[in-house]
Write a protein that holds these residues in place. Structure first.
Motif, mmCIF file in Angstrom:
data_model
loop_
_atom_site.group_PDB
_atom_site.id
_atom_site.type_symbol
_atom_site.label_atom_id
_atom_site.label_comp_id
_atom_site.label_asym_id
_atom_site.label_seq_id
_atom_site.Cartn_x
_atom_site.Cartn_y
_atom_site.Cartn_z
ATOM 1 N N GLU A 131 0.816 -1.219 0.000
ATOM 2 C CA GLU A 131 0.000 0.000 0.000
ATOM 3 C C GLU A 131 0.848 1.267 0.000
ATOM 4 O O GLU A 131 0.316 2.373 -0.164
ATOM 5 N N SER A 132 2.159 1.133 0.183
ATOM 6 C CA SER A 132 3.040 2.301 0.267
ATOM 7 C C SER A 132 3.185 2.973 -1.098
ATOM 8 O O SER A 132 3.219 2.302 -2.140
ATOM 9 N N LYS A 133 3.275 4.282 -1.075
ATOM 10 C CA LYS A 133 3.464 5.053 -2.295
ATOM 11 C C LYS A 133 4.958 5.291 -2.540
ATOM 12 O O LYS A 133 5.730 5.416 -1.592
ATOM 13 N N PRO A 134 5.369 5.364 -3.795
ATOM 14 C CA PRO A 134 6.787 5.640 -4.072
ATOM 15 C C PRO A 134 7.142 7.067 -3.676
ATOM 16 O O PRO A 134 6.308 7.964 -3.746
ATOM 17 N N HIS A 135 8.385 7.260 -3.247
ATOM 18 C CA HIS A 135 8.793 8.609 -2.874
ATOM 19 C C HIS A 135 10.154 8.948 -3.473
ATOM 20 O O HIS A 135 10.864 9.808 -2.939
ATOM 21 N N ALA A 136 10.516 8.301 -4.573
ATOM 22 C CA ALA A 136 11.843 8.526 -5.156
ATOM 23 C C ALA A 136 11.743 8.584 -6.674
ATOM 24 O O ALA A 136 10.812 8.048 -7.278
ATOM 25 N N ASN A 137 12.726 9.255 -7.274
ATOM 26 C CA ASN A 137 12.802 9.343 -8.728
ATOM 27 C C ASN A 137 14.156 8.840 -9.238
ATOM 28 O O ASN A 137 14.615 9.272 -10.279
ATOM 29 N N ASP A 138 14.778 7.939 -8.464
ATOM 30 C CA ASP A 138 16.043 7.370 -8.919
ATOM 31 C C ASP A 138 15.794 6.457 -10.117
ATOM 32 O O ASP A 138 14.642 6.168 -10.473
ATOM 33 N N PHE A 139 16.875 5.985 -10.726
ATOM 34 C CA PHE A 139 16.751 5.222 -11.965
ATOM 35 C C PHE A 139 15.896 3.972 -11.790
ATOM 36 O O PHE A 139 14.975 3.722 -12.576
ATOM 37 N N LEU A 140 16.184 3.164 -10.755
ATOM 38 C CA LEU A 140 15.441 1.918 -10.580
ATOM 39 C C LEU A 140 13.960 2.173 -10.340
ATOM 40 O O LEU A 140 13.109 1.483 -10.896
ATOM 41 N N ALA A 141 13.639 3.168 -9.522
ATOM 42 C CA ALA A 141 12.231 3.471 -9.255
ATOM 43 C C ALA A 141 11.504 3.877 -10.528
ATOM 44 O O ALA A 141 10.363 3.458 -10.774
ATOM 45 N N SER A 142 12.162 4.667 -11.361
ATOM 46 C CA SER A 142 11.521 5.112 -12.605
ATOM 47 C C SER A 142 11.335 3.943 -13.574
ATOM 48 O O SER A 142 10.316 3.864 -14.266
ATOM 49 N N VAL A 143 12.297 3.030 -13.613
ATOM 50 C CA VAL A 143 12.167 1.846 -14.477
ATOM 51 C C VAL A 143 10.973 1.009 -14.052
ATOM 52 O O VAL A 143 10.153 0.587 -14.882
ATOM 53 N N VAL A 144 10.857 0.759 -12.749
ATOM 54 C CA VAL A 144 9.776 -0.084 -12.248
ATOM 55 C C VAL A 144 8.416 0.545 -12.520
ATOM 56 O O VAL A 144 7.468 -0.138 -12.924
ATOM 57 N N ARG A 145 8.297 1.839 -12.332
ATOM 58 C CA ARG A 145 7.009 2.492 -12.583
ATOM 59 C C ARG A 145 6.614 2.374 -14.060
ATOM 60 O O ARG A 145 5.447 2.095 -14.373
ATOM 61 N N ARG A 146 7.572 2.573 -14.948
ATOM 62 C CA ARG A 146 7.264 2.431 -16.375
ATOM 63 C C ARG A 146 6.875 0.995 -16.708
ATOM 64 O O ARG A 146 5.965 0.744 -17.514
#
Length: 300
Positions: A131-146
């Motif tokens: 249920e946690s929301k993302p709070h980062a814009n690092d490379f791995l986080a952006s890859v996973v969101r896409r």
């Protein structure tokens, strides 16, 4: 069931194949090179992502699809070219999966799409559930969101979709042999501060949780594929040393990791406490819930 796997020849995919075959399921592997798949009466290969390949012609009565396809994030520094391959390999494969679902009639009941706990970002103090929301814009986080955004298109086609957010998978392949090597040489120790969480999970429980997601209709959306008993890096290293009967004494400073690996070093110097809340709530029983059990099984 008839289960289709994309990325089935990798470290996680092979463990999953074995688990599914043991449970009596029929498997189709989507692959660019059919000759690399050892076909049998219950395991076959279908070509995809090649010019003129039309896998939909060979996929009949599919119950579930598991998508693990994508360029490995390990191995070398994250050069611009490497990062581009990491992103494009995942988005391209997932778009093709959605296209296949659109073509199939009847459609599969569920898509379990590979993802990662990197979705949440890094923290030494926070605990992350599904249920946690993302709070980062690092490379791995952006890859996973896409990656997850692409997979979510399957929901529009009426297919239950699960985002299997994998942690650090422990097995005889993958990251663990490199993590254990310094200890075997007698020079093991914490990495950086040692205070970063290691969201580990045994390879057997990865296969178990992916199958659990297929079989349980109540599971949809994100699913953290991690152990219920996470530890920090310093304790992780101590446990490796204990299992191998080797000392845990020589720390690797952060600056050395950054000099050697560049941006990729953040995977080792930072982490996240991503707990498998949804798996526990739905009654999954972990085969290796504790780190010492997991490492004893793999390293001895």
């Amino acid at each position: 069931m008839h289960i289709v796997i994309a990325g089935g020849s990798g470290f996680v995919g092979k463990a999953l194949q074995n688990r599914l075959l043991q449970n009596g399921h029929d498997i189709t592997i989507l692959t660019r090179k059919r000759e690399k798949v050892a076909e049998s009466n219950r395991l076959r290969a279908v070509e995809w992502l090649n010019p003129n390949s039309e896998p939909e012609k060979y996929l009949k009565s599919v119950d579930a699809i598991i998508n693990l396809a994508g360029e490995s994030i390990n191995g070398i520094r994250w050069t611009k070219a490497k990062k581009k391959r990491i992103v494009q390999s995942r988005t391209r494969a997932t778009r093709e999966i959605v296209r296949l679902i659109e073509k199939l009639d009847p459609k599969p009941k569920v898509l379990v799409n590979g993802s990662a706990v990197g979705y949440y970002g890094m923290s030494d103090v926070e605990t992350f559930t599904e249920e946690s929301k993302p709070h980062a814009n690092d490379f791995l986080a952006s890859v996973v969101r896409r990656w997850e955004d692409e997979a979510s298109q399957a929901e529009n086609l009426g297919v239950r979709t699960v985002f299997a957010r994998l942690g650090v998978v422990l097995g005889k392949g993958g990251a663990l042999p490199l993590m254990a090597l310094p200890y075997k040489m007698g020079v093991g120790g914490r990495i950086g501060s040692g205070n970063q969480w290691v969201p580990w999970v045994h390879q057997a429980d990865v296969a178990g949780l992916l199958l659990f997601a297929i079989e349980n209709e109540s599971i949809s959306g994100p699913l953290n594929v991690t152990s219920p008993n996470l530890v920090k890096n310093n304790d992780f290293g101590k446990t490796i040393g204990h299992v191998l009967h080797r000392p845990h004494w020589l720390p690797v400073p952060s600056f050395a990791m950054k000099a050697m690996l560049g941006e990729m070093s953040e995977m080792l110097l930072s982490g996240q406490c991503a707990i498998p809340q949804k798996a526990k709530q739905n009654g999954y029983t972990f085969q290796y819930p504790k780190l010492d059990q997991a490492l004893e099984n793999i390293l001895r």
